[in-house]
Enzyme design. Sequence first.
Site, mmCIF file in Angstrom:
data_model
loop_
_atom_site.group_PDB
_atom_site.id
_atom_site.type_symbol
_atom_site.label_atom_id
_atom_site.label_comp_id
_atom_site.label_asym_id
_atom_site.label_seq_id
_atom_site.Cartn_x
_atom_site.Cartn_y
_atom_site.Cartn_z
ATOM 1 N N HIS A 194 0.906 -1.177 0.087
ATOM 2 C CA HIS A 194 -0.230 -0.321 0.153
ATOM 3 C C HIS A 194 0.708 1.123 0.218
ATOM 4 O O HIS A 194 0.323 2.031 -0.155
ATOM 5 C CB HIS A 194 -0.503 0.173 1.080
ATOM 6 C CG HIS A 194 -2.049 -1.280 1.449
ATOM 7 N ND1 HIS A 194 -1.892 -2.435 1.697
ATOM 8 C CD2 HIS A 194 -3.240 -0.933 0.791
ATOM 9 C CE1 HIS A 194 -2.653 -3.156 1.273
ATOM 10 N NE2 HIS A 194 -3.958 -2.428 1.080
ATOM 11 N N ASP A 268 -4.447 -5.866 -8.036
ATOM 12 C CA ASP A 268 -5.129 -5.045 -6.477
ATOM 13 C C ASP A 268 -5.156 -3.913 -6.939
ATOM 14 O O ASP A 268 -5.459 -3.276 -8.048
ATOM 15 C CB ASP A 268 -3.947 -5.444 -5.397
ATOM 16 C CG ASP A 268 -4.403 -4.883 -4.303
ATOM 17 O OD1 ASP A 268 -5.691 -4.600 -4.096
ATOM 18 O OD2 ASP A 268 -3.607 -6.015 -3.551
#
Length: 345
Positions: A194, A268
């Site tokens: 992330h 993702d």
Amino acid sequence: FGRRNRRATISRQMTLEELIGSTLVVGLPGTSLTDGTAAHLRTIHAGGFIPFARNFESLEQFRALLSTLNGTCGRDLLVMVDHEGGRVVRFSSGVTYFPDARTVGETQPPEAACRQGEIEAEELRALGVHVNLAPCVDVLVDGSDPVIGSRSYGSDPQRVAAFGTARIRGLQRRGVAACAKHFPGLGAVPKDPHRQLPTVPLDWDTMRGIHLVPFRAAIDAGVETIMSSHVCYPKLDPDATTPATFSKRVIHDLLRTEFGFRGLILSDDLEMGALRELGSIGEAAVRAVEAGHDVLLICSEMALQRQVFEALREAYRTGRLSVAALEHRVDRLRRFHTRFSRRSP
């Protein structure tokens, strides 16, 4: 041949912009639809919606939001949500709160994970959700970044496979598609993708003997979708700076061809920090499609969603990406959406 030809005809009746939008699943601000957001959705022809806590106040409000979204777009959007249990749950009511995967794996038999999947599917269907972006079938490695941590069923690949496939069967038995993530395995990641681009320097023997085991089991169990990871695996792909998201060797050659996976391959979130180090989000989207993804997730910023849409349109117009391949992916998506929409209440 006749049925395949009719499906291809349907996709060819769509404009290029509609075909591209069909492959995009987007996140949106707020609990209701503004005029600006509605115009944005029509511009990019978004095919799917991924809700977060920011979109949910109550069951009634959320159902109304979905109804408005579908009316605005002129079609039913494909709704996907991260509903893993533990710390990853987006809805504050209307669902059962299950423990994280590690707790389930340490305290319950696989049958409990199957029953969990059944309950989740019934509750998610009532909310209008078609896909649960779960379970994580990453095999946890001691010392790895806690981004996976309790989201994994544990460090034994056979145990992870047993619990993961049980959960998949429970979800799909009750009409919600499951998602095995994060291919080819995020359990040994040293940094959180992330925020940064991590590297997992494991060789083929280690990956096949440990981290790929639950994915093979999930495919054998009929999992409908698989999500890739924004992680470099330099011993799987000779380009040490290429994350799995961009790797044709990992996505097309390994997952689609060698493993024979025929479901939807999802990226993702393309907004994650791992990919920002490698260029624009538009270029990331094009490279993800080149690698073999069917569906791209852009989970927050509408400006970035527009950049993805425009970069893909340019890539198809110039011939960098194949329109025929896009039509094939959209046909796969339509069949998938039709099957799971029919199972909705």
